[in-house]
Design an enzyme around this catalytic site. Structure first.
Site, short mmCIF file in Angstrom:
data_model
loop_
_atom_site.label_atom_id
_atom_site.label_comp_id
_atom_site.label_asym_id
_atom_site.label_seq_id
_atom_site.Cartn_x
_atom_site.Cartn_y
_atom_site.Cartn_z
N ASP A 96 -7.81 -6.80 5.94
CA ASP A 96 -6.42 -6.47 5.66
C ASP A 96 -5.55 -7.14 6.72
OD1 ASP A 96 -4.32 -5.05 4.21
OD2 ASP A 96 -4.10 -3.85 6.01
N SER A 97 -4.28 -7.29 6.40
CA SER A 97 -3.35 -7.89 7.36
C SER A 97 -3.09 -6.96 8.53
CB SER A 97 -2.03 -8.24 6.67
OG SER A 97 -1.45 -7.08 6.10
N GLY B 64 3.55 -9.41 3.84
CA GLY B 64 4.36 -9.26 2.63
C GLY B 64 5.57 -10.17 2.52
N CYS C 31 -6.07 -5.71 0.77
CA CYS C 31 -4.66 -6.03 1.04
C CYS C 31 -4.09 -6.55 -0.27
CB CYS C 31 -4.57 -7.09 2.13
SG CYS C 31 -2.92 -7.76 2.43
N THR D 235 -1.17 -7.94 -0.89
CA THR D 235 -0.49 -9.22 -0.76
C THR D 235 -1.50 -10.36 -0.75
OG1 THR D 235 1.29 -8.15 0.48
CG2 THR D 235 1.13 -10.54 0.62
N GLU E 212 3.87 2.17 9.70
CA GLU E 212 3.32 1.55 10.91
C GLU E 212 4.00 2.05 12.18
OE1 GLU E 212 2.32 -2.54 10.89
OE2 GLU E 212 0.74 -2.04 9.44
N CYS F 213 0.10 -0.65 -2.51
CA CYS F 213 0.04 -1.07 -1.12
C CYS F 213 -0.83 -0.05 -0.41
CB CYS F 213 1.43 -1.12 -0.49
SG CYS F 213 1.40 -1.46 1.30
N THR F 214 -1.74 -0.54 0.42
CA THR F 214 -2.71 0.36 1.04
C THR F 214 -2.10 1.22 2.15
OG1 THR F 214 -3.41 -1.48 2.46
CG2 THR F 214 -4.69 -1.07 0.46
N HIS F 215 -0.86 0.94 2.55
CA HIS F 215 -0.17 1.79 3.51
C HIS F 215 0.38 3.06 2.84
CE1 HIS F 215 -0.17 -1.72 6.11
NE2 HIS F 215 0.39 -1.02 7.08
#
Length: 274
Positions: A11-12, A44, A74, A76, A159, A193-195
């Site tokens: 992932d980023s 992104g 991810c 993106t 984040e 989105c994984t967040h």
């Protein structure tokens, strides 16, 4: 036979840890190596070429660590880099290795959750602009109506640890109301989105009860389990010692502190320079 190795999860940044968490719950016996490219996150807002270059570099590093199977956890990277890596790079690097994403597994099942045939996709600007979800869902469920909404503030909120604070309410409410206004028949929202799973509590607060909210982790975990069952030649190359290792391209202290919020457990990472 080549040396067995862990399943790579890329992932980023931190978001893919929410996917890894569910994969570990579903498949606890396997070894996993997670790589977060935190030094260059977020992806992104970056160009197609930059995202592809960064993702390929990280994939190659995971291959160098004996990973035969890599999950791009991810959205993106899955939207903007996966196809090129699968079609152009893997045949040259090693046609026996596999790189999978998170968009297709989700698209393959989302129609099963909707009674109205109308679904909404919430994602980063990069994911939404790529139209990847719309295209993949239409392949699987051509009768579905799909609307999208970009939520540019959601990743920074997560984040920066603001996902459960009052400041998040405005931005969550704004985008949930917008996507539902685009199509009032929507009865299923996909968090692309994984967040976003960390915002689930607030998202539910502003989403009508009749609307389902899906996060990807469990779906991807089920899909991976099915994939390994259908591809024993890949499964046998994956080592099974129950280990979890974490790599980051930025501060290990930051990664460990924030990462536990996504993964649900304490983690200890190692720094890697790409």
């Amino acid at each position: 036979m080549s040396k067995k190795g862990p399943i790579g999860i890329f992932d980023s940044g931190y978001g893919g840890l929410t996917v890894l968490k569910e994969i570990v719950n579903e498949l606890p016996d396997y070894d996993y190596l997670y790589l977060g490219d935190n030094a260059r996150s977020p992806y992104g807002t970056r160009s197609f070429q930059t995202i592809y270059d960064y993702t390929l570099e990280c994939v190659k590093h995971l291959f160098s660590q004996d990973c035969h199977l890599i999950i791009l956890a991810c959205n993106t990277a899955s939207a903007k880099a996966l196809r090129n890596i699968q079609q152009q790079d893997l045949p040259e690097i090693d046609p026996q290795r596999r790189v999978l994403g998170v968009i297709r597994p989700t698209a393959e099942v989302i129609g099963n959750y909707s009674g109205s045939g109308h679904v909404g996709v919430l994602g980063t600007g990069g994911t939404v602009n790529s139209e990847s979800y719309v295209m993949e869902i239409k392949k699987q469920f051509p009768e579905l109506t799909v609307v999208q909404e970009a939520c540019p503030m959601w990743v920074p909120l997560v984040e920066n640890g603001e996902y459960d604070k009052p400041g998040a309410d405005y931005f969550v409410q704004q985008h949930v109301e917008r996507v539902l206004a685009k199509d009032p028949k929507v009865d299923t929202l996909l968090l692309a989105c994984t967040h976003y799973p960390l915002l689930m509590k607030k998202i539910r607060e502003y989403t009508p009860e009749h609307v389902s909210v899906l996060s990807q982790g469990e779906i991807v975990a089920e899909s991976l389990k099915d994939y390994l069952n259908r591809h024993p030649e890949i499964d046998e190359k994956c080592s099974k010692g129950g280990s979890r290792h974490f790599l980051t391209t930025d501060s290990t202290e930051e990664f460990d502190a924030h990462g536990k919020e996504f993964f649900g457990n304490e983690i200890t990472s190692e720094y890697v320079h790409l």
